[in-house]
Design a protein around this motif. Structure first.
Motif, PDB file in Angstrom:
ATOM      1  N   ASP A  66       0.830  -1.217   0.000  1.00  0.00           N
ATOM      2  CA  ASP A  66       0.000   0.000   0.000  1.00  0.00           C
ATOM      3  C   ASP A  66       0.861   1.262   0.000  1.00  0.00           C
ATOM      4  OD1 ASP A  66      -2.389  -1.587   0.146  1.00  0.00           O
ATOM      5  OD2 ASP A  66      -2.006  -1.848   2.282  1.00  0.00           O
ATOM      6  N   ILE A  83       2.394   0.282   4.497  1.00  0.00           N
ATOM      7  CA  ILE A  83       2.187  -0.707   5.559  1.00  0.00           C
ATOM      8  C   ILE A  83       3.401  -1.627   5.561  1.00  0.00           C
ATOM      9  CG2 ILE A  83       0.751  -2.609   6.401  1.00  0.00           C
ATOM     10  CD1 ILE A  83      -0.652   0.106   6.536  1.00  0.00           C
ATOM     11  N   ASN A  85       4.781  -5.126   6.585  1.00  0.00           N
ATOM     12  CA  ASN A  85       4.369  -6.494   6.881  1.00  0.00           C
ATOM     13  C   ASN A  85       5.646  -7.262   7.183  1.00  0.00           C
ATOM     14  OD1 ASN A  85       1.417  -6.350   5.746  1.00  0.00           O
ATOM     15  ND2 ASN A  85       2.751  -5.387   4.241  1.00  0.00           N
ATOM     16  N   ARG A 104       2.287  -6.078  11.531  1.00  0.00           N
ATOM     17  CA  ARG A 104       1.779  -5.243  10.446  1.00  0.00           C
ATOM     18  C   ARG A 104       1.536  -3.861  11.033  1.00  0.00           C
ATOM     19  NH1 ARG A 104      -1.091  -5.292   5.554  1.00  0.00           N
ATOM     20  NH2 ARG A 104      -2.950  -3.976   5.571  1.00  0.00           N
ATOM     21  N   LEU A 105       2.192  -2.846  10.502  1.00  0.00           N
ATOM     22  CA  LEU A 105       1.991  -1.508  11.039  1.00  0.00           C
ATOM     23  C   LEU A 105       2.206  -0.440   9.977  1.00  0.00           C
ATOM     24  CD1 LEU A 105       4.926  -0.278  13.203  1.00  0.00           C
ATOM     25  CD2 LEU A 105       5.031  -2.496  12.177  1.00  0.00           C
ATOM     26  N   PRO A 106       1.480   0.670  10.108  1.00  0.00           N
ATOM     27  CA  PRO A 106       1.675   1.774   9.186  1.00  0.00           C
ATOM     28  C   PRO A 106       2.971   2.511   9.493  1.00  0.00           C
ATOM     29  CG  PRO A 106      -0.011   2.325  10.801  1.00  0.00           C
ATOM     30  CD  PRO A 106       0.408   0.906  11.064  1.00  0.00           C
ATOM     31  N   TYR A 125       7.430   5.264  12.564  1.00  0.00           N
ATOM     32  CA  TYR A 125       6.359   4.294  12.813  1.00  0.00           C
ATOM     33  C   TYR A 125       6.108   4.286  14.306  1.00  0.00           C
ATOM     34  CZ  TYR A 125      10.349   1.347  13.978  1.00  0.00           C
ATOM     35  OH  TYR A 125      11.510   0.868  14.527  1.00  0.00           O
TER      36      TYR A 125
END
Length: 136
Positions: A66, A83, A85, A104-106, A125
């Motif tokens: 993304d 994102i 992963n 999983r984090l933006p 992040y």
């Protein structure tokens, strides 16, 4: 550098990241690259950037999805939102023990561009979110 050329440069950087091709990532940065790591200090120069990438490859396997790129009109600055992963492969100093946890984090990164190379990389992040995910 035009905004289109900067967009291409950053796209190549992230394609190399997702391929695990740290040699290409290093080739895309300037000799005096400033690398600001989330929750950490600034590393300056290609050698320290390459050292950081080797450490990250040992401890983490990550793919970015993304990805949205933003480039200013003259191509001198860019930003990306994405994102992360990942899989936590080997314990990193001062962080929870690695047991193959996934996360999983933006995240987001800001770039300065000069002479066709990436001159600054600043990534952010939510470290607390990451710690919660790998500690669960």
């Amino acid at each position: 550098m035009s905004s289109a050329a900067t967009r291409d440069l950053i796209s190549r950087y992230y394609a190399a990241f997702n391929a695990g091709d740290t040699a290409t990532m290093v080739a895309l940065v300037s000799e005096d690259v400033a690398h600001d790591v989330n929750q950490g200090g600034r590393r300056e120069g290609k050698a320290l950037f390459a050292e950081f990438n080797a450490h990250m490859t040992r401890c983490y396997r990550e793919t970015l999805t993304d990805i949205e790129l933003f480039v200013n009109a003259d191509g001198s600055r860019a930003a990306a939102e994405f994102i992360v992963n990942g899989t936590y492969l080997a314990s990193d100093a001062g962080l929870p023990e690695a047991r193959g946890q996934t996360y999983r984090l933006p995240a987001g990164t800001f770039f300065d561009i000069a002479d066709g190379r990436i001159r600054r990389i600043t990534t952010y992040y939510n470290l607390e979110d990451w710690i919660a995910q790998v500690s669960a």
